[in-house]
Design an enzyme around this catalytic site. Structure first.
Site, mmCIF file in Angstrom:
data_model
loop_
_atom_site.group_PDB
_atom_site.id
_atom_site.type_symbol
_atom_site.label_atom_id
_atom_site.label_comp_id
_atom_site.label_asym_id
_atom_site.label_seq_id
_atom_site.Cartn_x
_atom_site.Cartn_y
_atom_site.Cartn_z
ATOM 1 N N LYS A 35 0.858 -1.190 0.000
ATOM 2 C CA LYS A 35 0.000 0.000 0.000
ATOM 3 C C LYS A 35 0.892 1.236 0.000
ATOM 4 O O LYS A 35 1.916 1.257 0.707
ATOM 5 C CB LYS A 35 -0.886 -0.034 1.253
ATOM 6 C CG LYS A 35 -1.912 1.073 1.366
ATOM 7 C CD LYS A 35 -2.819 0.819 2.580
ATOM 8 C CE LYS A 35 -3.894 1.875 2.730
ATOM 9 N NZ LYS A 35 -4.815 1.593 3.851
ATOM 10 N N SER A 64 -9.574 1.472 2.742
ATOM 11 C CA SER A 64 -8.658 2.294 1.996
ATOM 12 C C SER A 64 -7.515 1.526 1.311
ATOM 13 O O SER A 64 -6.816 2.102 0.479
ATOM 14 C CB SER A 64 -8.048 3.361 2.905
ATOM 15 O OG SER A 64 -7.239 2.773 3.917
ATOM 16 N N SER A 89 -10.139 -0.966 6.791
ATOM 17 C CA SER A 89 -9.401 -0.726 5.546
ATOM 18 C C SER A 89 -8.691 -1.942 4.957
ATOM 19 O O SER A 89 -8.219 -1.884 3.818
ATOM 20 C CB SER A 89 -8.390 0.410 5.732
ATOM 21 O OG SER A 89 -9.074 1.634 5.787
#
Lengths: 463, 69
Positions: free
Chosen positions: A80, A158, A182
């Site tokens: 990420k 996310s 997330s």
């Protein structure tokens, strides 16, 4: 070679170990997939070709000399884009930082490198990990990330690119982060296995902070077993992150008479098909676990976790907001939402932290006779890419107990695929465990995956 | 909780508008006000549970000493 795209880490590791595949070939294969499919999904921020090739050649030479660092030796992965990594910008998904370079590796990145994994891409994410209260999929400078199951629908967030890239077979595994939902949200929307570890299990040094007492890093993979392998590589004490535990973690599956708790009324507000799929999963789980219904007492679980998140996010991004940088963010609501959090009163934040002490004890007491709480990962399938996802939220008010208690109390949870909707979108279930019980919940998920093949189904367009 | 919701929300909103108002549109100000109202409502929920003086914040301060290698 396309059959490699959805291999588990164990399968890839066996091929690397017996010499039928080299780290260089495998890395080249996934880099090509990242280039070919990444843009369709808005899943990739930066492909790290140079770093990946260099590392792959080094690992190939080691293999030729008989050196194997771990089961991850020669396995490519994506991180990420809130993880600092040498060789690429670290954008946090936010336009003001799209070219910002951090010249060091996050602890997770260096631990994976030590284990022989190959960082091949920085993956898309919601700007500031959702720290400004986004309400729509289009909340990243890389555009709305899509689930590979249907490109008109959202990947979740996310850790959007981490879910999407694994589901499309662009990387064998990815690292995501969770403050509240997330990792599990993209695991659900993209139909992959995702593990949120216990708070403090994995160092967050070099990862963007959203909420210091809620943030966790964890893997998204093809299988539950793979999640255990990755956790073993990335967990452990880190002097750079004072929240990390000194408890050692070694992945091993557990054989026992499992007891699982089902929260009464946990499907209130769920859509019909998610409900139906959950019922089917329950029948399978009853073949290897005793399932009881439990009730959580009345308590402001959501208010406690929300207050902590809002107060800490306000502090984490105070300078960002002061400098007016939020006005450069992609989602219109992210440009002003942060301001309201600057008014959270210290007494309310501290009250939430004091109530957290009560909340963790409630959770411990209720869960003490059980190995896990079983729940749907989400009550709805992925939202359409072009609308606010609140419109897709349950219409009947319901409390997100697994989200608020799970994150507020720092408990681990694993999400695995459990069916599909009529539009071909995945539905998933989660096993939430007691603190430090990752091996128990992974074992439950492994037992479930032994009896189902949802995790072996892959989006046709990417096969 | 002491004080009326409207007054508290208005005062907290003004705190933001005083510092950052020049950057914000009227619509954004209204959204900020709504969000502050939600935080107030959360605060009310937190105050429905009583706490004892000894109920400490569930986060521990640890005095620091650099680890010796």
């Amino acid at each position: 070679m396309s059959f490699l795209a959805f291999n588990s880490i164990k399968e890839l590791s066996d091929k690397l170990g017996d010499g039928s595949l080299s780290p260089v070939e495998l890395t080249g294969f996934f880099l090509e997939r990242l280039k070919l499919h990444g843009p369709k999904l808005n899943a990739v921020v930066t492909i790290m070709e140079n770093r990946a090739h260099k590392q792959a050649f080094k690992l190939k030479k080691e293999l030729e000399k008989g050196k194997i660092r771990s089961p991850l030796h020669g396995i490519p992965y994506g991180g990420k884009d809130l993880l600092a990594a040498i060789g690429a910008p670290t954008s946090w998904g936010a336009a003001p930082y799209k070219d910002r370079v951090l010249k060091y590796d996050a602890t997770v990145v260096s631990r994976l490198e030590r284990a022989g994994a190959i960082l091949s891409a920085k993956l898309a994410m919601i700007e500031l990990a959702g720290g400004m209260g986004y309400r729509q999929p289009n909340a990243s400078f890389t555009g709305p990330c899509k689930t590979p199951w249907n490109l008109n629908y959202w990947s979740g967030g996310s850790s959007s690119g981490s879910g999407s890239a694994v589901a499309a077979g662009l990387v064998p595994f990815a690292i995501g982060s969770e403050t509240w939902g997330s990792i599990l949200s993209p695991a659900n929307n993209c139909g992959v296995s995702g593990l949120r570890p216990t708070y403090g299990r994995v160092s967050r040094y070099g990862a963007m902070a959203l909420s210091w007492t809620l943030d966790k890093l964890g893997p998204l993979c093809q299988t539950a077993e793979d999640c255990g392998l990755i956790l073993e590589a990335i967990s452990g004490f880190d002097p750079h992150d004072p929240s990390t535990t000194r408890r050692k973690y070694k992945f091993e599956t557990v054989q026992k008479d499992f007891r699982v708790a089902l929260i009464k009324g946990n499907m209130i507000g769920a859509d019909e098909l998610s409900n139906k799929n959950f019922e089917k999963s329950l029948k399978i789980i009853e073949k290897f676990a005793i399932v009881d219904e439990i009730t959580f007492p009345e308590f402001p679980y959501e208010a406690v976790t929300r207050m902590i998140l809002n107060a800490e996010a306000a502090s984490a991004f105070e300078d960002f907001i002061d400098e007016g940088l939020s006005h450069q963010l992609t989602a219109s609501e992210d440009r002003y939402n942060g301001y309201s959090r600057l008014t959270v009163l210290a007494k309310d934040y501290l009250r939430a932290l004091r109530l957290r002490g009560k909340m963790v004890k409630i959770a411990e007491e209720i869960m003490q006779s059980y190995d896990a709480v079983l729940a749907p990962t989400s009550k709805r399938t992925a939202a359409p890419i072009n609308q606010e996802f609140r419109r897709n939220a349950p219409t009947t008010p319901s409390i997100d107990i697994t989200g608020s208690v799970g994150n507020g109390a720092g408990l681990p949870s694993i999400s695995v695929p459990a069916g599909f909707s009529e539009e071909g979108l995945p539905t998933c279930i989660q096993f939430m465990g007691k603190a430090y019980d990752e091996n128990i919940i992974i074992s439950l998920a492994v037992e479930y995956q032994k009896r189902t093949d949802w995790h072996k189904k892959h989006p046709k367009e990417f096969e | 909780m002491l004080g009326s919701k409207e007054k508290i929300v208005e005062n907290l909103s003004n705190l933001i508008f005083e510092s950052y108002g020049s950057r914000l549109t009227e619509k954004e100000k209204e959204e900020i006000r709504k969000s502050i109202e939600q935080t107030f409502e959360n605060s009310v929920k937190l105050h429905q549970i009583s706490l004892e003086n000894g109920d400490e914040p569930f986060s521990v301060f640890i005095p620091y000493r650099k680890e010796k290698n």
